[in-house]
Motif scaffolding. Sequence first.
Motif, PDB file in Angstrom:
ATOM      1  N   UNK A   9      17.379  -2.229 -25.714  1.00  0.00           N
ATOM      2  CA  UNK A   9      17.912  -1.641 -24.203  1.00  0.00           C
ATOM      3  C   UNK A   9      18.446  -1.955 -23.372  1.00  0.00           C
ATOM      4  N   UNK A  10      18.765  -2.894 -22.592  1.00  0.00           N
ATOM      5  CA  UNK A  10      20.152  -3.038 -21.628  1.00  0.00           C
ATOM      6  C   UNK A  10      21.541  -2.116 -22.045  1.00  0.00           C
ATOM      7  N   UNK A  11      21.718  -2.103 -23.210  1.00  0.00           N
ATOM      8  CA  UNK A  11      22.981  -1.868 -23.691  1.00  0.00           C
ATOM      9  C   UNK A  11      22.550   0.261 -23.760  1.00  0.00           C
ATOM     10  N   UNK A  12      20.817   0.743 -24.215  1.00  0.00           N
ATOM     11  CA  UNK A  12      20.513   2.017 -24.354  1.00  0.00           C
ATOM     12  C   UNK A  12      20.828   2.450 -22.886  1.00  0.00           C
ATOM     13  N   UNK A  13      20.567   1.787 -21.640  1.00  0.00           N
ATOM     14  CA  UNK A  13      20.633   2.213 -20.221  1.00  0.00           C
ATOM     15  C   UNK A  13      21.734   2.130 -20.242  1.00  0.00           C
ATOM     16  N   UNK A  14      22.967   1.273 -20.285  1.00  0.00           N
ATOM     17  CA  UNK A  14      24.046   1.562 -19.801  1.00  0.00           C
ATOM     18  C   UNK A  14      24.860   2.451 -20.570  1.00  0.00           C
ATOM     19  N   UNK A  15      24.087   3.213 -21.644  1.00  0.00           N
ATOM     20  CA  UNK A  15      24.968   4.439 -22.525  1.00  0.00           C
ATOM     21  C   UNK A  15      24.279   5.752 -21.720  1.00  0.00           C
ATOM     22  N   UNK A  16      23.483   5.637 -21.202  1.00  0.00           N
ATOM     23  CA  UNK A  16      23.013   7.073 -20.671  1.00  0.00           C
ATOM     24  C   UNK A  16      23.831   7.721 -18.855  1.00  0.00           C
ATOM     25  N   UNK A  17      24.149   8.825 -19.506  1.00  0.00           N
ATOM     26  CA  UNK A  17      24.635   9.063 -17.569  1.00  0.00           C
ATOM     27  C   UNK A  17      23.419   8.599 -16.578  1.00  0.00           C
ATOM     28  N   UNK A  18      25.256   9.050 -15.693  1.00  0.00           N
ATOM     29  CA  UNK A  18      24.320   8.024 -14.272  1.00  0.00           C
ATOM     30  C   UNK A  18      23.674   9.460 -13.647  1.00  0.00           C
ATOM     31  N   UNK A  19      22.361   8.214 -13.198  1.00  0.00           N
ATOM     32  CA  UNK A  19      21.381   9.453 -12.964  1.00  0.00           C
ATOM     33  C   UNK A  19      21.527  10.771 -11.670  1.00  0.00           C
ATOM     34  N   UNK A  20      22.707  10.233 -10.782  1.00  0.00           N
ATOM     35  CA  UNK A  20      23.095  11.262  -9.616  1.00  0.00           C
ATOM     36  C   UNK A  20      24.075  12.213  -9.938  1.00  0.00           C
ATOM     37  N   UNK A  21      24.785  12.014 -10.935  1.00  0.00           N
ATOM     38  CA  UNK A  21      25.767  12.998 -12.167  1.00  0.00           C
ATOM     39  C   UNK A  21      25.134  13.956 -12.139  1.00  0.00           C
ATOM     40  N   UNK A  22      24.053  13.403 -13.576  1.00  0.00           N
ATOM     41  CA  UNK A  22      22.965  14.490 -13.288  1.00  0.00           C
ATOM     42  C   UNK A  22      21.964  15.103 -12.476  1.00  0.00           C
ATOM     43  N   UNK A  23      21.628  14.933 -11.462  1.00  0.00           N
ATOM     44  CA  UNK A  23      21.075  15.239  -9.859  1.00  0.00           C
ATOM     45  C   UNK A  23      22.100  16.102  -9.698  1.00  0.00           C
ATOM     46  N   UNK A  24      23.611  15.724  -9.037  1.00  0.00           N
ATOM     47  CA  UNK A  24      23.751  16.184  -8.757  1.00  0.00           C
ATOM     48  C   UNK A  24      25.540  17.147  -9.199  1.00  0.00           C
ATOM     49  N   UNK A  25      26.145  17.315 -10.288  1.00  0.00           N
ATOM     50  CA  UNK A  25      26.557  17.595 -11.258  1.00  0.00           C
ATOM     51  C   UNK A  25      27.974  17.086 -10.862  1.00  0.00           C
ATOM     52  N   UNK A  26      27.998  15.767 -10.065  1.00  0.00           N
ATOM     53  CA  UNK A  26      28.844  14.909  -9.924  1.00  0.00           C
ATOM     54  C   UNK A  26      29.139  14.022 -11.503  1.00  0.00           C
ATOM     55  N   UNK A  27      30.819  14.079 -11.351  1.00  0.00           N
ATOM     56  CA  UNK A  27      31.573  13.882 -12.947  1.00  0.00           C
ATOM     57  C   UNK A  27      32.206  12.237 -12.390  1.00  0.00           C
ATOM     58  N   UNK A  28      31.524  11.214 -12.610  1.00  0.00           N
ATOM     59  CA  UNK A  28      30.982   9.737 -12.284  1.00  0.00           C
ATOM     60  C   UNK A  28      32.522   9.420 -14.034  1.00  0.00           C
ATOM     61  N   UNK A  29      33.266   8.668 -13.183  1.00  0.00           N
ATOM     62  CA  UNK A  29      34.474   8.220 -13.811  1.00  0.00           C
ATOM     63  C   UNK A  29      34.175   6.639 -14.342  1.00  0.00           C
ATOM     64  N   UNK A  30      32.902   5.902 -14.161  1.00  0.00           N
ATOM     65  CA  UNK A  30      33.393   4.829 -15.188  1.00  0.00           C
ATOM     66  C   UNK A  30      31.636   5.613 -15.968  1.00  0.00           C
ATOM     67  N   UNK A  31      31.309   4.309 -16.709  1.00  0.00           N
ATOM     68  CA  UNK A  31      30.032   4.344 -17.243  1.00  0.00           C
ATOM     69  C   UNK A  31      28.795   4.109 -16.618  1.00  0.00           C
ATOM     70  N   UNK A  32      27.431   4.402 -16.882  1.00  0.00           N
ATOM     71  CA  UNK A  32      26.796   3.376 -16.785  1.00  0.00           C
ATOM     72  C   UNK A  32      26.206   1.688 -16.179  1.00  0.00           C
ATOM     73  N   UNK A  33      25.779   1.504 -15.464  1.00  0.00           N
ATOM     74  CA  UNK A  33      25.203   0.127 -15.350  1.00  0.00           C
ATOM     75  C   UNK A  33      24.023   0.223 -14.961  1.00  0.00           C
ATOM     76  N   UNK A  34      23.415  -1.220 -14.742  1.00  0.00           N
ATOM     77  CA  UNK A  34      21.799  -0.992 -15.399  1.00  0.00           C
ATOM     78  C   UNK A  34      21.748  -1.297 -13.616  1.00  0.00           C
ATOM     79  N   UNK A  35      21.141  -0.450 -13.174  1.00  0.00           N
ATOM     80  CA  UNK A  35      21.520  -0.177 -11.523  1.00  0.00           C
ATOM     81  C   UNK A  35      19.629  -0.966 -11.405  1.00  0.00           C
ATOM     82  N   UNK A  36      19.651  -2.700 -10.990  1.00  0.00           N
ATOM     83  CA  UNK A  36      18.345  -2.386 -10.345  1.00  0.00           C
ATOM     84  C   UNK A  36      17.225  -1.853  -9.741  1.00  0.00           C
ATOM     85  N   UNK A  37      16.353  -1.299  -9.526  1.00  0.00           N
ATOM     86  CA  UNK A  37      15.150  -0.049  -8.472  1.00  0.00           C
ATOM     87  C   UNK A  37      15.245  -1.727  -7.939  1.00  0.00           C
TER      88      UNK A  37
END
Length: 90
Positions: A9-37
Amino acid sequence: MNPFGDDVRIGIVKGLPCLIALKTGCVCKTPSDNAHVKSRKAGGDKESIVPLCRLHHNELHNIGKLTFQAKYSIDLDEEAAKLSAILDNN
């Protein structure tokens, strides 16, 4: 056991694009972290993580959840719930 899920599960989330990149079109330069809400101390678990690149993950911690959500017009709890529902059904 890790309260934020197993390694798959942790690996799947790390493999997903950054939520902010999806929302804003930002080109994030690092892989995603599992950010704890919701932190572990506050009872966070596998249903309270979202993918954020390192820049946005650090920003979340630096400015706080409410300010971050307002800045990007995003509800992190809602996004975490949606992601958890998808992952739990697969």
